[in-house]
Design an enzyme around this catalytic site. Structure first.
Site, PDB file in Angstrom:
ATOM      1  N   ASP A 127       0.844  -1.199   0.000  1.00 40.50           N
ATOM      2  CA  ASP A 127       0.000   0.000   0.000  1.00 40.50           C
ATOM      3  C   ASP A 127       0.881   1.252   0.000  1.00 40.50           C
ATOM      4  OD1 ASP A 127      -2.171  -1.683   0.242  1.00 40.50           O
ATOM      5  OD2 ASP A 127      -2.246  -1.502   2.432  1.00 40.50           O
TER       6      ASP A 127
HETATM    7  N1  URA Z   1      -1.052  -5.921   4.025  1.00 38.37           N
HETATM    8  C1  URA Z   1      -1.609  -4.692   3.999  1.00 38.37           C
HETATM    9  O1  URA Z   1      -2.662  -4.476   4.578  1.00 38.37           O
HETATM   10  N2  URA Z   1      -0.983  -3.741   3.337  1.00 38.37           N
HETATM   11  C2  URA Z   1       0.214  -3.922   2.695  1.00 38.37           C
HETATM   12  O2  URA Z   1       0.750  -2.990   2.101  1.00 38.37           O
HETATM   13  C3  URA Z   1       0.779  -5.199   2.728  1.00 38.37           C
HETATM   14  C4  URA Z   1       0.133  -6.180   3.399  1.00 38.37           C
END
Ligand code: URA
Length: 265
Positions: A127
Site C-alpha cells: 500500500d
Molecule cells: N497488508 C496490507 O494491509 N498492506 C500492505 O501494504 C501489505 C500487506
C-alpha cells in the site's frame, strides 16, 4: 553507424523480456548497459565521449545494433547484460506501487533502475503508506511463482497498532480470522514491545490490505505497516528509497521459495 552485417529479425536472440534484441537509440543502449540514465547518456554523447565502431557519435537520433556495433565510452567498451535481474527496494511511505503514473503522486518506478532494466516489474504490491521490502524482477516467471497462492511464501510485517493486542486477538490471528473474501490462513504473531502496540506478524497470503484487514477483524487498527521480509530475504540495512540487486545466492533462495523449498538465509 550501419550494422556491419544485417541480422534478420527471426534470427535475433530473445532479449529475456519477451522481445528480441533489436537496434535501439544510442542513449537507450547506454542506459540499458547501466552507464547512466538516458538523459545523462545524452550528455555523454553530446560531449563527445561516446563512440560507435571507432567513430565519435554526438547525434541524439543515432541508433546502434547491440549484436554487431562496438560501443565505447571514454574508450571503454560497453555491453548490455541481458540476464534476468531481480532487485529489492526499501519502499518509503507515500509512494504508490505502480510502474505507470496515473496522477502526480510519487510512484515506485522512479526509485528503481527501469532505464537499465526495462522489463523490471514489482513482485506484488505494498500500500502507499506501507514501507519496507518490495521485490522487482525482469523474470516474470519468478514473480508469478512467488505470488501464486499455492506457494504460501511467508512475509513478515511490523505493524504499529492503535490499541495493544490482547491475547485473545493474537490467538484469533494465529488460528485464522474471517475476512470478507474468505478466511485468512493462520498467522505467526508476536508482540514486539512493552506497549503491546508493536506487533510482528507473518502471513502466507497477499490479498488486498491483507494485514490491515486481519487486525480490523480482531477489533484493532493498523497505524503504520512495514515489511521486513519476503520469503527468505530480509531488508537488512537498506535505507528507505534505496534499491540493490540481489546476489545469485539470494535469487536461488527465492527460486527455492517459489518452488516450495523455502529456507531463510
Ligand atoms: N497488508 C496490507 O494491509 N498492506 C500492505 O501494504 C501489505 C500487506
Amino acid at each position: 553507424m550501419a550494422p556491419k552485417q544485417p541480422i534478420a529479425y527471426e534470427d535475433r536472440p530473445d532479449d529475456g523480456r519477451g522481445g528480441k534484441v533489436v537496434p535501439m537509440r544510442l542513449q537507450k543502449f547506454l542506459a540499458r548497459a547501466g552507464v547512466a540514465s538516458r538523459r545523462a547518456s545524452e550528455n555523454l554523447m553530446t560531449s563527445g565521449r561516446v563512440s560507435v565502431n571507432g567513430e565519435v557519435v554526438t547525434e541524439l537520433g543515432a541508433k546502434v545494433d547491440p549484436l554487431v556495433d562496438v560501443v565505447e565510452v571514454d574508450g571503454r567498451a560497453v555491453v548490455i547484460e541481458d540476464a534476468p535481474v531481480t532487485i529489492m527496494l526499501h519502499k518509503p511511505a507515500g509512494v504508490i506501487t505502480t510502474m505507470k503514473a496515473q496522477s502526480d503522486r510519487p510512484i515506485v518506478a522512479s526509485l528503481v533502475p527501469r532505464d537499465r532494466y526495462p522489463g523490471l516489474y514489482p513482485i506484488g504490491r505494498l500500500d502507499a503508506d506501507t514501507t519496507g521490502l518490495l521485490l522487482f524482477s525482469t523474470d516474470g516467471q519468478l514473480g508469478n511463482a512467488l505470488l501464486h497462492p499455492s506457494r504460501h511464501v511467508p512475509k513478515t510485517y511490523l505493524a504499529r497498532l492503535k490499541a495493544p493486542l490482547g491475547k485473545e486477538a493474537a490467538d484469533a490471528l494465529r488460528e485464522g480470522v474471517e475476512l470478507d473474501d474468505g478466511p485468512a490462513q493462520p498467522a505467526e504473531v508476536e508482540v514486539a514491545d512493552k506497549s503491546g502496540k508493536l506487533v510482528r506478524i507473518t502471513v502466507r497470503e497477499g490479498r488486498y490490505h491483507q494485514v490491515k484487514r486481519m487486525f480490523e477483524a480482531v477489533g484493532n487498527h493498523v497505524v503504520s505497516l512495514h515489511r521486513e521480509t519476503f520469503g527468505p530475504l530480509s531488508l537488512g540495512k537498506l535505507k528507505p528509497g534505496r534499491w540493490r540487486e540481489l546476489t545469485a545466492g539470494e535469487v536461488a533462495s527465492l527460486q527455492n521459495a517459489a518452488t516450495g523449498k523455502a529456507t531463510r538465509t
